[in-house]
Scaffold this motif. Structure first.
Motif, PDB file in Angstrom:
ATOM      1  N   ASP A 152     -45.981 -43.972  18.165  1.00 14.05           N
ATOM      2  CA  ASP A 152     -44.868 -44.916  18.020  1.00 14.05           C
ATOM      3  C   ASP A 152     -43.523 -44.226  18.238  1.00 14.05           C
ATOM      4  O   ASP A 152     -42.592 -44.826  18.788  1.00 14.05           O
ATOM      5  CB  ASP A 152     -44.894 -45.568  16.634  1.00 14.05           C
ATOM      6  CG  ASP A 152     -46.014 -46.586  16.500  1.00 14.05           C
ATOM      7  OD1 ASP A 152     -46.541 -47.015  17.547  1.00 14.05           O
ATOM      8  OD2 ASP A 152     -46.352 -46.951  15.357  1.00 14.05           O
ATOM      9  N   GLU A 153     -43.421 -42.971  17.810  1.00 15.82           N
ATOM     10  CA  GLU A 153     -42.182 -42.224  18.031  1.00 15.82           C
ATOM     11  C   GLU A 153     -41.922 -42.040  19.520  1.00 15.82           C
ATOM     12  O   GLU A 153     -40.770 -42.108  19.974  1.00 15.82           O
ATOM     13  CB  GLU A 153     -42.260 -40.863  17.330  1.00 15.82           C
ATOM     14  CG  GLU A 153     -42.194 -40.940  15.812  1.00 15.82           C
ATOM     15  CD  GLU A 153     -40.884 -41.540  15.323  1.00 15.82           C
ATOM     16  OE1 GLU A 153     -39.820 -41.196  15.892  1.00 15.82           O
ATOM     17  OE2 GLU A 153     -40.924 -42.355  14.385  1.00 15.82           O
ATOM     18  N   ALA A 154     -42.983 -41.796  20.288  1.00 16.84           N
ATOM     19  CA  ALA A 154     -42.826 -41.656  21.733  1.00 16.84           C
ATOM     20  C   ALA A 154     -42.390 -42.971  22.369  1.00 16.84           C
ATOM     21  O   ALA A 154     -41.561 -42.992  23.288  1.00 16.84           O
ATOM     22  CB  ALA A 154     -44.138 -41.169  22.349  1.00 16.84           C
ATOM     23  N   VAL A 155     -42.941 -44.080  21.869  1.00 17.89           N
ATOM     24  CA  VAL A 155     -42.554 -45.404  22.383  1.00 17.89           C
ATOM     25  C   VAL A 155     -41.080 -45.674  22.082  1.00 17.89           C
ATOM     26  O   VAL A 155     -40.333 -46.160  22.945  1.00 17.89           O
ATOM     27  CB  VAL A 155     -43.445 -46.495  21.772  1.00 17.89           C
ATOM     28  CG1 VAL A 155     -42.951 -47.882  22.186  1.00 17.89           C
ATOM     29  CG2 VAL A 155     -44.899 -46.302  22.199  1.00 17.89           C
ATOM     30  N   LYS A 156     -40.643 -45.342  20.866  1.00 18.88           N
ATOM     31  CA  LYS A 156     -39.233 -45.538  20.501  1.00 18.88           C
ATOM     32  C   LYS A 156     -38.320 -44.705  21.379  1.00 18.88           C
ATOM     33  O   LYS A 156     -37.243 -45.153  21.795  1.00 18.88           O
ATOM     34  CB  LYS A 156     -39.028 -45.173  19.032  1.00 18.88           C
ATOM     35  CG  LYS A 156     -39.673 -46.138  18.049  1.00 18.88           C
ATOM     36  CD  LYS A 156     -39.462 -45.668  16.616  1.00 18.88           C
ATOM     37  CE  LYS A 156     -40.175 -46.580  15.621  1.00 18.88           C
ATOM     38  NZ  LYS A 156     -40.015 -46.096  14.222  1.00 18.88           N
ATOM     39  N   MET A 157     -38.744 -43.490  21.667  1.00 13.68           N
ATOM     40  CA  MET A 157     -37.943 -42.613  22.524  1.00 13.68           C
ATOM     41  C   MET A 157     -37.793 -43.212  23.917  1.00 13.68           C
ATOM     42  O   MET A 157     -36.709 -43.189  24.505  1.00 13.68           O
ATOM     43  CB  MET A 157     -38.612 -41.241  22.600  1.00 13.68           C
ATOM     44  CG  MET A 157     -37.784 -40.183  23.294  1.00 13.68           C
ATOM     45  SD  MET A 157     -38.599 -38.562  23.244  1.00 13.68           S
ATOM     46  CE  MET A 157     -38.517 -38.212  21.477  1.00 13.68           C
ATOM     47  N   ALA A 158     -38.884 -43.769  24.451  1.00 14.19           N
ATOM     48  CA  ALA A 158     -38.833 -44.393  25.767  1.00 14.19           C
ATOM     49  C   ALA A 158     -37.900 -45.601  25.762  1.00 14.19           C
ATOM     50  O   ALA A 158     -37.139 -45.827  26.730  1.00 14.19           O
ATOM     51  CB  ALA A 158     -40.233 -44.805  26.198  1.00 14.19           C
ATOM     52  N   HIS A 159     -37.895 -46.376  24.681  1.00 10.03           N
ATOM     53  CA  HIS A 159     -36.996 -47.532  24.586  1.00 10.03           C
ATOM     54  C   HIS A 159     -35.534 -47.082  24.516  1.00 10.03           C
ATOM     55  O   HIS A 159     -34.645 -47.764  25.050  1.00 10.03           O
ATOM     56  CB  HIS A 159     -37.360 -48.382  23.369  1.00 10.03           C
ATOM     57  CG  HIS A 159     -38.567 -49.249  23.580  1.00 10.03           C
ATOM     58  ND1 HIS A 159     -38.550 -50.385  24.360  1.00 10.03           N
ATOM     59  CD2 HIS A 159     -39.842 -49.141  23.126  1.00 10.03           C
ATOM     60  CE1 HIS A 159     -39.744 -50.950  24.366  1.00 10.03           C
ATOM     61  NE2 HIS A 159     -40.548 -50.200  23.619  1.00 10.03           N
TER      62      HIS A 159
END
Length: 215
Positions: A152-159
């Motif tokens: 989820d942290e990686a997804v947030k970073m991409a956003h």
């Protein structure tokens, strides 16, 4: 259960056997210790852990006595389950989540700088790695076992980079990851298989009860 305390040697021993016995033990070393093992596993297939039921678990070390020391106790064993009392519980911690299905969008990845790629991989190294040849981010073969919070942290970073399709996370159907921490009586693999067998028996009893109501 009987607890014996030897003040001169600082030993506090508890023993749970398979029947009531009188036991004497002569130690071979000067170590005073109580042992409860713990470990965690990721169990993917129940069938792979079936051999855990076919082998006897290692005995639980209760106490070690020094030369010339001995302990004598009258022990009574009583079976129970964790619902009755926490002392019967064989698991200290358990968590489970569906196996993740992680995909990377090649078009969004092409917009990343080398610094951003390195940062994303460092955010969740359990799921991602950098290809030494292409310098692209590669999803690891066992990325599905990564902790959802880290992904989820990686997804947030991409956003944050406004690359909303860079990391897409789903779940694989009927595949679950169990993390089990045992307290020593049995191995985590054995606990998992036995728990599934007990659940199957309860469901079979429920089915029989429902079938009886229909007739």
């Amino acid at each position: 259960m009987y607890s014996a305390y030897m003040g001169s040697s600082g030993i506090n021993a508890e023993y749970m056997g398979s029947s009531g016995i009188n036991a004497e033990y002569m130690g071979s070393s000067g170590i005073n210790a109580e042992y409860m093992g713990s470990s965690g596993i990721n169990a993917e297939y129940m069938g792979q852990q079936q051999d855990a039921l076919e082998t006897e678990p290692d005995p639980i070390l209760i106490v070690k006595l020094g030369p010339g020391q001995r302990i004598k106790a009258h022990c009574i064993a009583r079976k129970g389950i964790g619902k009755e009392h926490a002392k019967f519980q064989c698991v200290s911690a358990l968590a489970f989540h569906p196996e993740l299905d992680i995909k990377m969008d090649p078009e969004d990845m092409a917009q990343l700088t080398d610094e951003q790629k390195t940062e994303l991989v460092a955010c969740c190294p359990r799921a991602f790695e950098l290809s030494p040849q292409s310098r692209d981010i590669v999803v690891k073969a066992d990325a599905g076992f990564a902790k959802p919070a880290m992904v989820d942290e990686a997804v947030k970073m991409a956003h944050e980079w406004e690359l909303h399709n860079l990391v897409r996370v789903g779940t694989k159907p009927r595949r679950w990851i169990f993390n089990i921490e045992a307290v020593g009586q049995m191995s985590p693999a054995r606990i998992f298989v036995m728990a599934v067998e007990i659940l199957k028996e309860k469901l079979q009893e429920l089915r029989k009860g429902l079938e009886g109501l229909q007739h």
